[in-house]
Design a protein around this motif. Structure first.
Motif, PDB file in Angstrom:
ATOM      1  N   LEU A  72      41.966  20.372  34.668  1.00 41.62           N
ATOM      2  CA  LEU A  72      41.443  20.882  33.396  1.00 41.62           C
ATOM      3  C   LEU A  72      40.653  19.795  32.697  1.00 41.62           C
ATOM      4  O   LEU A  72      40.453  19.850  31.493  1.00 41.62           O
ATOM      5  N   GLY A  73      40.271  18.780  33.454  1.00 38.73           N
ATOM      6  CA  GLY A  73      39.593  17.645  32.830  1.00 38.73           C
ATOM      7  C   GLY A  73      40.551  16.544  32.433  1.00 38.73           C
ATOM      8  O   GLY A  73      40.152  15.553  31.861  1.00 38.73           O
ATOM      9  N   SER A  95      35.536  25.404  31.060  1.00 43.38           N
ATOM     10  CA  SER A  95      35.607  24.267  30.154  1.00 43.38           C
ATOM     11  C   SER A  95      37.059  24.143  29.720  1.00 43.38           C
ATOM     12  O   SER A  95      37.855  25.057  29.932  1.00 43.38           O
ATOM     13  N   GLY A  96      37.405  23.014  29.100  1.00 40.72           N
ATOM     14  CA  GLY A  96      38.784  22.781  28.687  1.00 40.72           C
ATOM     15  C   GLY A  96      39.313  23.971  27.882  1.00 40.72           C
ATOM     16  O   GLY A  96      38.666  24.416  26.948  1.00 40.72           O
ATOM     17  N   THR A  97      40.484  24.472  28.266  1.00 38.84           N
ATOM     18  CA  THR A  97      41.006  25.660  27.569  1.00 38.84           C
ATOM     19  C   THR A  97      42.022  25.281  26.518  1.00 38.84           C
ATOM     20  O   THR A  97      42.213  25.982  25.558  1.00 38.84           O
ATOM     21  N   TYR A  98      42.766  24.204  26.741  1.00 42.48           N
ATOM     22  CA  TYR A  98      43.765  23.742  25.780  1.00 42.48           C
ATOM     23  C   TYR A  98      44.800  24.791  25.474  1.00 42.48           C
ATOM     24  O   TYR A  98      45.262  24.926  24.355  1.00 42.48           O
ATOM     25  N   GLY A  99      45.162  25.529  26.498  1.00 49.31           N
ATOM     26  CA  GLY A  99      46.196  26.530  26.321  1.00 49.31           C
ATOM     27  C   GLY A  99      45.681  27.904  26.687  1.00 49.31           C
ATOM     28  O   GLY A  99      44.686  28.048  27.405  1.00 49.31           O
ATOM     29  N   GLY A 147      49.070  32.599  20.876  1.00 44.27           N
ATOM     30  CA  GLY A 147      49.180  32.022  22.216  1.00 44.27           C
ATOM     31  C   GLY A 147      49.397  30.532  22.093  1.00 44.27           C
ATOM     32  O   GLY A 147      49.235  29.956  21.022  1.00 44.27           O
ATOM     33  N   TRP A 148      49.774  29.916  23.222  1.00 44.47           N
ATOM     34  CA  TRP A 148      50.027  28.480  23.158  1.00 44.47           C
ATOM     35  C   TRP A 148      48.701  27.758  23.071  1.00 44.47           C
ATOM     36  O   TRP A 148      47.840  27.905  23.910  1.00 44.47           O
ATOM     37  N   LEU A 149      48.568  27.011  21.990  1.00 47.24           N
ATOM     38  CA  LEU A 149      47.400  26.160  21.766  1.00 47.24           C
ATOM     39  C   LEU A 149      47.904  24.728  21.840  1.00 47.24           C
ATOM     40  O   LEU A 149      48.920  24.401  21.217  1.00 47.24           O
ATOM     41  N   ARG A 150      47.211  23.916  22.586  1.00 47.50           N
ATOM     42  CA  ARG A 150      47.577  22.509  22.810  1.00 47.50           C
ATOM     43  C   ARG A 150      48.478  21.931  21.709  1.00 47.50           C
ATOM     44  O   ARG A 150      48.113  21.925  20.547  1.00 47.50           O
TER      45      ARG A 150
END
Lengths: 169, 735
Positions: free
Chosen positions: B63-64, B386-390, B513-516
């Motif tokens: 995920l980067g 791209s980075g999803t962060y969750g 939802g789960w966010l970083r």
């Protein structure tokens, strides 16, 4: 209605069939299958679709393909050759110095924004070979990064500037 | 099964992806059947090739964050091979093992030990083969770069490729082989560069958004601009298909309230989605930003005491100093830089779906439900976006693409537009927190209490909800949706402590939802400001007060490390205030996400006339146990600090009573280059501790440090973030 259009991308002439108002990005992605410019917002807000048109950073997601006829479009893929032509180098390097500097700084996370970051930084350094930190920040301000890699991109641009000008700063 | 060969039949460069023949010359059959491959077999984890290279199969998504490199470091270490000899493959439910999803910073924490023992066991098997071939006992063999030789007779050697290249181990994975001790590490613990960066900067990397297959249609979903309440979904009242008759290539695809358009040309699909006239049920279902926190506090929650020790009420009664404060944190969006995209080919009895999921096996389960197919008929392949962060819209877009492909009976590439992603996200839920901290006259913490209100994440994707009418239900409770002891007082040595979680019903709110670092920024912003306030009342320095009240060596380790990095000189908070237009402040904070240890210092500037707050320098220290690649963790800390600044200063999902209204980068601004802080990242290396997560464990600390720095600069506590100019000016005016 789709019409035949001639465009010049990365020093090569292409004939593409597209409605004239089609955003250049979709032509680059679908007809030319390029991976540099990429969809981010379609609103010219983020910079992920950036290309150089006659050396000027341009948002391909809102630029009608017909409007670049007769102009030179350079994408990330063509950047080393564009740089070589500018610097009158005998041959294109594998990477533009900005690209190399981003590897050296290990600046990337997901990397999706880096197309635009590299295009914009290359444009900046071609006009302003030794930018101040503030000049870099202002020039790059229209390019967003969700991963928060700005500090390392800043360092990489400074590193590339040094490499390109051969000046210790 | 899908006729994979047909699917991969490329028309030149059109197909982006990989073919198993290229990556797995030795095992053409791998991938032919539905996974997960048997985790109890060595062959599931790695393959040795005749050219003395290895392929390692891992279940975690790149995920980067660098896990596709750092997990290989672990394998290279145990196999005694060079990094250049090892590669990995794309995540694929027919190919790669199921190690659970790539969340909770789990790649190294959960994936590392499994891979380490599998590689060690493979090495042992290879040594036993070499022992026969070289006629020497295993104890006398040494390995370097995958070449086994007899100690003292280097000419007697054989390499892994010669021993087993192209063949299967056919051995059970027992986990019994000894692994190296950290003192023997050569590759683990070093900052090797990332594998994926050269292709990412050159334009050679294939993101999900680049994937194409022959004969596919381009599609877009058609939804109201911005979601309604989770329980309300979206309701189509009328569709006027004649509104897109001017775009001959485009067609409408519909199942229930799930609506999309598809066309051979991408631009036609984009235009059709914009032009299609749809009448939506517009009944108000949301509290709006203005009514949010009040409605949350008035909701009837499900209460749970997460942790309790001692007698908080009695201790509070006796305490010399008591601080009670209330804080609020907004909904925030994943807002991945690239809106999610998926490509699906669904036939009557099978499906292949390419998407950017953080969990290929979890996504496969969801697709089975939506498509009405058995899981073993579905294949999911991971392409990095791209980075999803969750939990951004990656499952939603995968289900949407699959539904559209089923309806069109053709492969379909579905690309969300910016407003789809921003408007239909599973947002990090809003939070209301009330914290109490009490100390005796000597500055010893005697009581702590935290009560938190929020709703759970959403369990149903929008595409499934709209297409099939699946009722909105909350995600089952889990540690990451509860008031967190790791952020709420747990780091302190306090005898009386009570943490209460108030879960409110989710259907009247936005999708969650789960966010970083889920909820952690809100927890820490509330908890650590309350602790800071207590130090202030005691006229003590914020760092020294924390130091005095912590016994845990690892919390103390990061606290001291960050204070050192920032040259922290003790003084009481808000003791350096001035009447200048632009004032400065510094703050310190602790926090993490369930595991690992984070500490941060923030140095900020507040313009008291404009209300603009800028972080000038952020320092972050993290102890994530054994740092397999310290360089990657430094990059993670650096990114987390900048992203936290973005979330604390800029980010807030806005919504009216009918719809979400923050739909792009103008209405949902994030931190830009101009305001990016200088960052200092400190990795506290603990060779003797197991590796724990590093992808989100310093954000909570940084959020708290920013809040405390604001108080130091102004003498005013910000009780709600983001610290936008409007909110800051209002707080300063209140004083």
């Amino acid at each position: 209605m789709a019409t035949q259009l001639k465009i010049k991308v990365n020093e090569r002439e292409w004939t593409v069939a597209a409605a004239p108002e089609t955003p250049l990005l979709y032509v680059l992605s679908n007809e030319l299958q390029l991976h540099g410019p990429r969809f981010g917002c379609g609103l010219a807000q983020c910079g992920s679709c950036s290309v150089l048109v006659n050396g000027v950073e341009t948002r391909s997601c809102v630029t009608p393909v017909a409007s670049v006829q007769g102009k030179a479009v350079t994408t990330l893929e063509g950047l080393p050759a564009w740089y070589a032509a500018q610097k009158k180098l005998p041959q294109a390097p594998a990477l533009h110095p900005v690209q190399q500097a981003l590897i050296d700084e290990q600046a990337v996370q997901c990397g999706y924004c880096f197309n635009g970051m590299i295009i914009k930084a290359s444009e900046l350094l071609s006009k302003t070979p030794q930018p101040s930190e503030m000049q870099i920040r202002l020039a790059m301000n229209g390019h967003l990064c969700r991963c928060g890699t700005y500090p390392r991109i800043l360092k990489a641009i400074q590193r590339a500037s040094k490499a390109m000008t051969g000046v210790a700063r | 099964m899908i006729p994979r060969r047909d699917f991969l039949k490329t028309g030149g460069a059109l197909l982006i992806g990989f073919s198993f023949r290229e990556t797995l010359p030795a095992q053409q059959t791998r991938g032919a059947t539905a996974g997960p491959p048997d985790a109890k077999q060595i062959d599931t984890w790695l393959a040795i090739h005749p050219d003395n290279t290895a392929t390692v199969y891992i279940g975690f998504a790149e995920l980067g964050q660098g896990s596709s490199t750092s997990l290989l470091q672990i394998a290279a270490e145990e196999l005694d091979m060079e990094m250049s000899q090892i590669k990995t493959v794309r995540l694929d439910t027919n190919v790669t093992p199921n190690q659970g999803g790539t969340y909770s910073s789990a790649s190294i924490q959960r994936g590392g030990p499994q891979l380490r023992t599998a590689a060690a066991e493979a090495r042992l098997a290879l040594l036993q083969l070499a022992s026969k071939q070289l006629d020497a006992p295993v104890e006398r063999l040494t390995v370097s770069k995958g070449v086994v030789s007899v100690a003292g007779s280097p000419q007697r050697s054989v390499n892994y490729g010669q021993l087993i290249g192209g063949k299967l181990f056919q051995l059970p994975f027992t986990g019994s082989a000894p692994v190296k001790s950290p003192a023997e590490y050569n590759v683990v613990g070093t900052s090797v560069p990332r594998n994926d960066i050269p292709d990412k900067v050159s334009g050679r990397y294939t993101y999900m958004q680049h994937a194409r297959v022959p004969g596919m249609l381009h599609a877009r979903v058609v939804r109201p601009r911005g979601q309604r309440a989770y329980g309300a979904g979206a309701k189509v009242l009328a569709v006027d298909e004649s509104s897109i008759h001017g775009i001959p290539g485009a067609r409408v695809l519909r199942k229930g309230d799930f609506l999309g358009v598809a066309a051979e040309s991408e631009w036609d699909a984009v235009r059709a989605a914009q032009q299609l006239k749809v009448t939506w049920d517009n009944t108000p279902t949301l509290p709006s930003n203005a009514g949010l926190y009040e409605q949350m506090r008035a909701a009837k929650p499900t209460d749970r005491v997460v942790l309790e020790r001692g007698d908080v009420a009695a201790a509070r009664e006796r305490a010399a100093h008591v601080v009670t404060q209330g804080y609020r944190g907004p909904y925030q969006a994943h807002a991945p830089f690239a809106p999610n995209c998926a490509l699906a080919e669904v036939t009557a009895d099978s499906a292949l779906v390419m998407c950017s999921t953080q969990d290929v096996y979890g996504t496969r389960n969801g697709l089975a439900r939506v498509l009405g197919l058995p899981v073993e008929k579905i294949r999911v392949q991971y392409y990095e976006g791209s980075g999803t962060y969750g939990h951004s819209c990656y499952d939603d877009v995968a289900q949407g693409a699959a539904l559209l492909s089923q309806l069109a009976a053709k492969p379909v590439r579905l690309q969300f537009m910016r407003w789809d992603e921003h408007g239909w996200d599973n947002y990090g839920p809003a939070h209301v927190g009330e914290a109490m901290a009490a100390a005796d006259a000597q500055g010893k913490l005697v009581a702590y209490e935290y009560q938190g209100w929020h709703h759970n994440w959403s369990a149903v994707e929008t595409s499934a909800q709209l297409a099939l009418g699946i009722p909105a239900t909350p995600w089952n409770a889990g540690a990451a949706q509860q008031v967190s002891p790791a952020n709420c007082g747990g780091m302190y040595d306090v005898p009386n402590l009570r943490l209460v979680n108030h879960q409110i019903p989710s259907n009247d709110y936005l999708k969650g939802g789960w966010l970083r670092s889920p909820l952690d920024l809100s927890f820490s912003f509330a908890s650590e400001q309350t602790i800071d306030e207590l130090a202030y009342r005691l006229e003590m320095d914020a760092y020294l007060f924390r130091q005095r009240n912590i016994k845990d060596a690892r919390w103390l380790g990061v606290l001291d490390a960050v204070a050192r990095a920032a040259n922290w000189t003790p003084r009481r908070a808000a003791s350096n205030r001035s009447d200048a237009k632009v004032v400065t402040g510094r703050g310190i904070g602790l926090g993490t996400h369930l595991v690992s240890y984070g500490a941060a210092v923030a140095e900020i500037e507040v313009n008291r006339e404009t209300g603009r707050v800028v972080a000038k320098h952020l320092y972050g220290a993290m102890d994530a146990g054994l740092a397999v690649n310290p360089g990657f963790i430094e990059n993670q800390i650096s990114g987390q600090l900048v992203q936290t600044a973005s979330r604390m200063f800029k980010e807030e999902v806005t919504f009216s009573t009918t719809n979400v209204t923050s739909l792009d980068w103008n209405s949902y601004p994030i931190l830009r280059f101009e305001e990016s802080p200088e960052v200092t990242a400190v990795v506290v290396q603990r060779l003797d501790q197991r590796s724990t997560g590093a992808g989100e464990e310093v954000m909570a600390a940084a959020a708290a440090a920013i809040g405390n720095a604001f108080f130091d600069a102004t003498g005013v506590r910000m009780q709600e973030y983001p610290l936008t100019p409007k909110r800051v000016l209002a707080a300063l005016a209140r004083g």
